[in-house]
Every structure is written in structure tokens, then in C-alpha cells.
Motif scaffolding. Structure first.
Motif, mmCIF file in Angstrom:
data_model
loop_
_atom_site.group_PDB
_atom_site.id
_atom_site.type_symbol
_atom_site.label_atom_id
_atom_site.label_comp_id
_atom_site.label_asym_id
_atom_site.label_seq_id
_atom_site.Cartn_x
_atom_site.Cartn_y
_atom_site.Cartn_z
ATOM 1 N N GLY A 1 6.219 -13.480 17.805
ATOM 2 C CA GLY A 1 7.276 -14.295 18.370
ATOM 3 C C GLY A 1 8.645 -13.667 18.216
ATOM 4 N N LYS A 2 9.576 -14.113 19.083
ATOM 5 C CA LYS A 2 10.924 -13.552 19.054
ATOM 6 C C LYS A 2 11.610 -13.779 17.727
ATOM 7 C CE LYS A 2 11.853 -13.706 24.025
ATOM 8 N NZ LYS A 2 12.748 -14.236 25.081
ATOM 9 N N ASP A 3 11.267 -14.924 17.040
ATOM 10 C CA ASP A 3 11.899 -15.210 15.759
ATOM 11 C C ASP A 3 11.418 -14.278 14.659
ATOM 12 O OD1 ASP A 3 9.382 -16.365 16.015
ATOM 13 O OD2 ASP A 3 9.786 -17.865 14.471
ATOM 14 N N LEU A 4 10.349 -13.516 14.941
ATOM 15 C CA LEU A 4 9.803 -12.594 13.948
ATOM 16 C C LEU A 4 10.167 -11.145 14.265
ATOM 17 C CD1 LEU A 4 6.261 -14.137 13.377
ATOM 18 C CD2 LEU A 4 8.333 -14.467 12.022
ATOM 19 N N TYR B 1 7.037 -3.739 16.129
ATOM 20 C CA TYR B 1 7.729 -4.083 14.883
ATOM 21 C C TYR B 1 6.690 -4.342 13.798
ATOM 22 C CZ TYR B 1 10.670 -6.459 11.497
ATOM 23 O OH TYR B 1 11.328 -6.812 10.342
ATOM 24 N N LEU B 2 6.894 -3.729 12.634
ATOM 25 C CA LEU B 2 5.950 -3.861 11.525
ATOM 26 C C LEU B 2 6.537 -4.683 10.384
ATOM 27 C CD1 LEU B 2 4.625 -0.171 11.260
ATOM 28 C CD2 LEU B 2 3.626 -2.073 12.544
ATOM 29 N N SER B 3 5.741 -5.592 9.836
ATOM 30 C CA SER B 3 6.138 -6.329 8.641
ATOM 31 C C SER B 3 5.386 -5.820 7.418
ATOM 32 C CB SER B 3 5.886 -7.830 8.825
ATOM 33 O OG SER B 3 4.525 -8.074 9.113
ATOM 34 N N GLN B 4 4.610 -4.751 7.626
ATOM 35 C CA GLN B 4 3.922 -4.038 6.556
ATOM 36 C C GLN B 4 3.492 -2.686 7.113
ATOM 37 O OE1 GLN B 4 0.588 -6.404 5.357
ATOM 38 N NE2 GLN B 4 -0.256 -6.534 7.400
ATOM 39 N N PRO B 5 3.158 -1.728 6.265
ATOM 40 C CA PRO B 5 2.790 -0.402 6.771
ATOM 41 C C PRO B 5 1.521 -0.440 7.617
ATOM 42 C CG PRO B 5 3.242 -0.348 4.405
ATOM 43 C CD PRO B 5 3.142 -1.786 4.796
ATOM 44 N N GLY C 1 9.063 -9.381 7.092
ATOM 45 C CA GLY C 1 9.658 -9.739 8.366
ATOM 46 C C GLY C 1 11.107 -9.313 8.452
ATOM 47 N N PRO C 2 11.854 -9.796 9.470
ATOM 48 C CA PRO C 2 13.241 -9.383 9.684
ATOM 49 C C PRO C 2 14.087 -9.495 8.424
ATOM 50 C CG PRO C 2 12.478 -10.628 11.562
ATOM 51 C CD PRO C 2 11.382 -10.699 10.534
ATOM 52 N N CYS C 3 14.899 -8.465 8.200
ATOM 53 C CA CYS C 3 15.719 -8.371 6.989
ATOM 54 C C CYS C 3 16.973 -9.233 7.136
ATOM 55 C CB CYS C 3 16.106 -6.914 6.758
ATOM 56 S SG CYS C 3 17.172 -6.637 5.343
ATOM 57 N N SER C 4 17.264 -10.051 6.121
ATOM 58 C CA SER C 4 18.447 -10.911 6.143
ATOM 59 C C SER C 4 19.700 -10.182 5.662
ATOM 60 C CB SER C 4 18.218 -12.143 5.260
ATOM 61 O OG SER C 4 18.020 -11.753 3.899
ATOM 62 N N LEU D 1 18.194 -3.570 -3.394
ATOM 63 C CA LEU D 1 17.100 -3.233 -2.485
ATOM 64 C C LEU D 1 17.418 -3.875 -1.141
ATOM 65 C CD1 LEU D 1 14.219 -2.511 -1.510
ATOM 66 C CD2 LEU D 1 13.404 -4.550 -2.723
ATOM 67 N N ILE D 2 17.571 -3.072 -0.101
ATOM 68 C CA ILE D 2 17.884 -3.610 1.217
ATOM 69 C C ILE D 2 16.609 -3.977 1.968
ATOM 70 C CG2 ILE D 2 19.080 -3.224 3.402
ATOM 71 C CD1 ILE D 2 20.841 -1.156 1.940
ATOM 72 N N LEU D 3 15.701 -3.015 2.106
ATOM 73 C CA LEU D 3 14.433 -3.281 2.782
ATOM 74 C C LEU D 3 13.493 -2.093 2.617
ATOM 75 C CD1 LEU D 3 14.865 -2.939 6.686
ATOM 76 C CD2 LEU D 3 16.278 -1.795 4.987
ATOM 77 N N PRO D 4 12.189 -2.339 2.742
ATOM 78 C CA PRO D 4 11.217 -1.240 2.710
ATOM 79 C C PRO D 4 11.322 -0.412 3.985
ATOM 80 C CG PRO D 4 10.180 -3.370 2.279
ATOM 81 C CD PRO D 4 11.538 -3.651 2.829
ATOM 82 N N TYR D 5 10.765 0.797 3.930
ATOM 83 C CA TYR D 5 10.702 1.670 5.101
ATOM 84 C C TYR D 5 9.258 1.659 5.588
ATOM 85 C CZ TYR D 5 11.488 5.799 8.055
ATOM 86 O OH TYR D 5 11.604 6.671 9.122
#
Length: 208
Positions: free
Chosen positions: A2-5, A16-20, A52-55, A86-90
Motif C-alpha cells: 500500500g501507498k502508506d507503506l 521497496y524493502l522492509s527487510q533484506p 517500513g518507512p523511516c520517520s 541510528l537512522i535506518l538499516p541499509y
């Protein structure tokens, strides 16, 4: 998905990946290496860190002719980020860096080492998360304000690359103030001499 994700300004043709994502060609030994935490690996992505998307960061198109990535996009702080944050994973495609599999990633600008000894890297060229938009500081500012750092992901119990705000004093980060990254400022790392040496070799080969 979904667009919210999916984060705003995400390129529609890049998953778009939320995990490797793991290559099926990885050997059992390579997989086990990623699931083994080195005794000196103290940096951890905590189990409660949101997927998911980084805040903390936003993808923003760059419209500055003086910027090396003009016409592309960068990653910018959504709020003030304290030193060491920690900003976000790569995330990307986790693959073998050994021939013949390495040939598919030789020209990628998004490929980072995960485990040199095991021959494993992660490439965000064709799929990834917001971290793929982190630009190099050269031509933008005097020094980087963030860094890629290998860490242990407590959520999946495996090694992972992530983006962190530079600690106070590292690379002179505190000279411009108290350190950290101001809201609205671009998050910038150093790609390293190896990246630029490889880029120069490719340009020299093309020019011949």
C-alpha cells in the motif's frame, strides 16, 4: 504494498524493502556467517526498531545545479538527529561477492560489503529502502555527518548494514556546532576511497 507503506518520492520501478532480500545462490556457509554475531560487533538494531518507512528521514528530489546529484534525490533529516543516532538499516539484495555472482553487481553504485571474509555484500540498486538515497558528502559540504556501520539486527538475528549519525568529534563533526544533523539538512556519508577509485577506473576505461 500500500501507498502508506512506501515513502513519499519513492521511485515506482524500484521495489521497496522492509527487510533484506536474499539471493538463492548464497551458500549455507555464507548464510550461517551472517547469522553469527562477531564478538566485537557491539552496535545493535534493537528488536523494537520499526520496519517500513523511516520517520527520521525523507527522500527529497535535488534541484540544485551545484549539487553532484542534481536531478536525482537525497535523504534529508525529518527532525534534528542527535550524534550517534541510528537512522535506518541499509536494505537491498544480499548476494555473494564471489565470481560468477559478483559480475552482476560490479557496476552498481549501491553495493556495500556485509562480510568480506565470507564474500557477502548487499546491493540496493534494484531494490532497497530509503538508505539507498544517501549521497556522498563530496561536492556538497566539508565533511560527512553520517556513516555506514555494520551492526547486529536483533529483530532477525543477523548482521546488517545501517546508517548512523556520526558521533561527536568523529571526522571533526562537532566543529560546526554541537554535532548531529539539523532538521532539513541532507544526510551525507563518505563512500570511501575505494568507491571513487573504482569509479575513476570505469571512467578511464570508457574514455579509451
Amino acid at each position: 504494498m500500500g501507498k502508506d507503506l512506501i515513502p513519499k518520492n519513492w521511485p515506482p520501478l524500484v521495489p521497496y524493502l522492509s527487510q533484506p532480500s536474499f539471493a538463492p545462490h548464497l551458500t549455507q556457509a555464507q548464510r550461517e556467517s551472517l547469522r553469527t554475531r562477531p564478538t566485537d560487533l557491539s552496535t545493535v538494531i534493537p528488536s523494537h526498531f520499526q520496519r517500513g518507512p523511516c520517520s527520521l528521514a525523507r527522500i527529497i528530489p535535488i534541484k540544485d545545479p551545484s549539487h553532484p546529484a542534481n536531478g536525482q534525490a537525497g535523504l534529508f533529516a525529518a527532525r534534528y538527529l542527535e550524534p550517534g543516532t541510528l537512522i535506518l538499516p541499509y536494505y537491498g539484495f544480499v548476494h555473494s561477492s564471489l565470481p560468477p555472482h559478483s559480475l552482476d553487481h560490479d557496476k552498481s553504485d549501491y553495493d556495500l560489503w556485509l562480510d568480506r571474509e565470507a564474500g557477502v555484500a548487499v546491493d540496493a540498486e534494484k531494490a532497497g529502502n530509503e538508505a539507498r538515497f544517501v549521497n556522498d558528502y563530496r561536492g556538497v559540504c566539508e565533511r560527512p555527518n553520517a556513516e555506514f556501520r555494520l551492526c547486529w539486527d536483533a529483530r532477525s538475528s543477523q548482521q546488517c548494514m545501517a546508517v548512523f549519525v556520526l558521533p561527536v568529534g568523529k571526522n571533526g563533526a562537532a566543529k560546526a556546532g554541537a554535532g548531529g544533523i539539523a532538521k532539513g539538512a541532507e544526510i551525507l556519508v563518505s563512500y570511501g576511497k575505494g568507491f571513487w577509485s573504482k569509479r575513476k577506473e570505469e571512467q578511464d576505461t570508457t574514455a579509451r
